[in-house]
Design an enzyme around this catalytic site. Structure first.
Site, PDB file in Angstrom:
ATOM      1  CE1 TYR A 144      38.040  43.880  41.229  1.00 59.05           C
ATOM      2  CE2 TYR A 144      40.007  43.832  39.889  1.00 59.05           C
ATOM      3  CZ  TYR A 144      38.992  43.173  40.570  1.00 59.05           C
ATOM      4  OH  TYR A 144      38.958  41.795  40.563  1.00 59.05           O
ATOM      5  CE  LYS A 194      24.076  36.832  39.723  1.00 58.94           C
ATOM      6  NZ  LYS A 194      23.755  35.413  39.595  1.00 58.94           N
ATOM      7  CG  ASP A 226      25.340  32.748  38.331  1.00 55.93           C
ATOM      8  OD1 ASP A 226      25.255  33.273  37.198  1.00 55.93           O
ATOM      9  OD2 ASP A 226      24.366  32.661  39.101  1.00 55.93           O
ATOM     10  CG  ASP A 250      40.956  39.655  38.615  1.00 56.68           C
ATOM     11  OD1 ASP A 250      41.823  38.886  38.198  1.00 56.68           O
ATOM     12  OD2 ASP A 250      41.076  40.316  39.659  1.00 56.68           O
ATOM     13  CG  ASP A 254      43.489  34.383  37.583  1.00 53.80           C
ATOM     14  OD1 ASP A 254      44.140  34.772  36.601  1.00 53.80           O
ATOM     15  OD2 ASP A 254      43.777  34.691  38.753  1.00 53.80           O
TER      16      ASP A 254
END
Ligand code: NAD
Length: 364
Positions: A144, A194, A226, A250, A254
């Site tokens: 970000y 990852k 994943d 993030d 959620d």
């Protein structure tokens, strides 16, 4: 008697309604625990745009700087949606606050109460008995914010670039937050990465593994992001604390909020760079927004705001016993069958914002 200065930024929509109930519960905590809170209210978001001409007035920032913690409602609503994006309440108030106080650690408990599992979109066999997972998300680094970041024409094509950057020191500081949080819970930390593809994740995993011996009472596991997205929905009860960098956190936080099924129940904390005499400076707010569809009706669920006040006691004010009392009072009231409209089901008693707040304060 211990005394704390709290900046109270209620904001817009249901913000002031649910904040009033959090302050009611904190008043009950004062009596019960022999603490003293000095509340200073300040305008933020749409109301501040209307009155002061900007979403985060200097006076509000001054009040926050002088406080031990910020108790935040939520900001925004249809009235301000036509403003240019950089002037909109969320962007012009929350982002500068995050930046000003270096709020790098986002803590979002995803709690599905045993009596509210029907609200979860996941099968009863998976969520029966409820679950309680704490998502710790790095908030100021990664994709970000990494540079370079651009979109431009190159050789007859359009190219967009985002850069994922983490310094070891940034990973270390969020790792310590997550390990300490796990120590105060069920002592299991799952670090998400990852590492089979990303250099950032290799450093992330190596840093977590290096720090782990400092927390011998916490077990550390690593999971690819994943796989984590699948395991969290397949067996949320198998997790205690999860830790992820900004983008992964993030998305996963959620996902976890969604599978609890009750947005009005979910608190959050954003912890900053500065440590105080009692804990770590931070901003504490519900996970949801200003709920314009129900604002002003006295029916919003105040529990996310009340539990956010509990997180403030735990993480910023160094009062975990008082936080435990709030958590227990909320559980007792839910067990007693009281429900606001968002969590109501057949056979339970529907109450408004104020009645819910009063019942929790009473249960303390
Ligand atoms: P929202 O979270 O406000 O509402 C989504 C749905 O959840 C609505 O149906 C709402 O009624 C319900 N809901 C949310 N909190 C509730 C509560 N405590 N009790 C009962 N029901 C509740 O999300 P949205 O509709 O996408 O956004 C509305 C406004 O809030 C927008 O202006 C948005 O920018 C702003 N917002 C602010 C923040 C923040 O201040 N941190 C976060 C998210 C959204």
């Amino acid at each position: 008697m211990k005394s704390f200065n709290i900046a109270v930024l209620s904001g817009d929509g249901i913000g002031p309604e649910v904040m009033a109930e959090a302050l009611r519960v904190l008043a009950a905590v004062e009596k019960k625990c022999g603490l003293q809170f000095q509340f200073t209210e300040a305008r933020v978001g749409g109301i501040a745009i209307d009155v002061d001409g900007e979403a985060l007035p200097e006076e509000t920032l001054r009040i926050c700087r002088a406080a031990d913690a910020i108790l935040f409602g939520s900001v925004g609503g249809p009235k301000w949606e036509s403003l240019p994006p950089q002037k909109q309440p969320e962007r012009a108030a929350l982002l500068p606050l995050r930046k000003h106080f270096g709020l790098f650690a986002n803590l979002r408990p995803a709690i599905c109460f045993p009596k509210l599992t029907h609200a979860s979109p996941v099968k009863e066999s998976i969520v029966s008995g409820g679950f309680d997972v704490l998502c710790v998300r790095e908030l100021t680094g990664g994709l970000y914010f990494g540079q370079p970041k651009y979109s431009r024409e190159e050789n007859g094509d359009t190219v967009a670039v985002d850069t994922m950057v983490y310094k070891k020191s940034e990973i270390e500081r969020i790792a310590h937050i997550a390990f300490k949080a796990a120590q105060g819970r069920n002592k299991h930390l799952t670090s998400i990465d990852k590492a089979n593809v990303l250099e950032n994740s290799v450093l992330w995993r190596k840093t977590l593994t290096e720090i782990a011996p400092q927390y011998p009472d916490v077990t550390l596991a690593h999971l690819y992001v994943d796989n984590a997205a699948m395991q969290l929905i397949k067996n949320p009860k198998g997790f205690d604390v999860i830790l992820a960098e900004n983008l992964f956190g993030d998305i996963l936080s959620d996902e976890m909020a969604m599978i609890t099924g009750s947005l009005g129940m979910l608190p959050s904390a954003s912890l900053g760079l500065s440590e105080t005499a009692h804990g770590r400076f931070g901003l504490f707010e519900p996970s949801g927004g200003t709920a314009p569809d129900i604002a002003g009706k006295g029916i919003a669920n105040p529990i996310a705001q009340i539990l956010s006040a509990g997180m403030m006691l735990r993480y910023a004010l160094g009062e975990p016993a008082a936080a435990d009392l709030i958590d227990a009072a909320v559980l007792r009231v839910i067990d007693s069958g009281l429900r606001t409209g968002d969590i109501w089901s057949e056979g339970t008693q529907r109450v408004g914002t104020r009645e819910m707040g009063e019942a929790i304060a009473q249960a303390l």
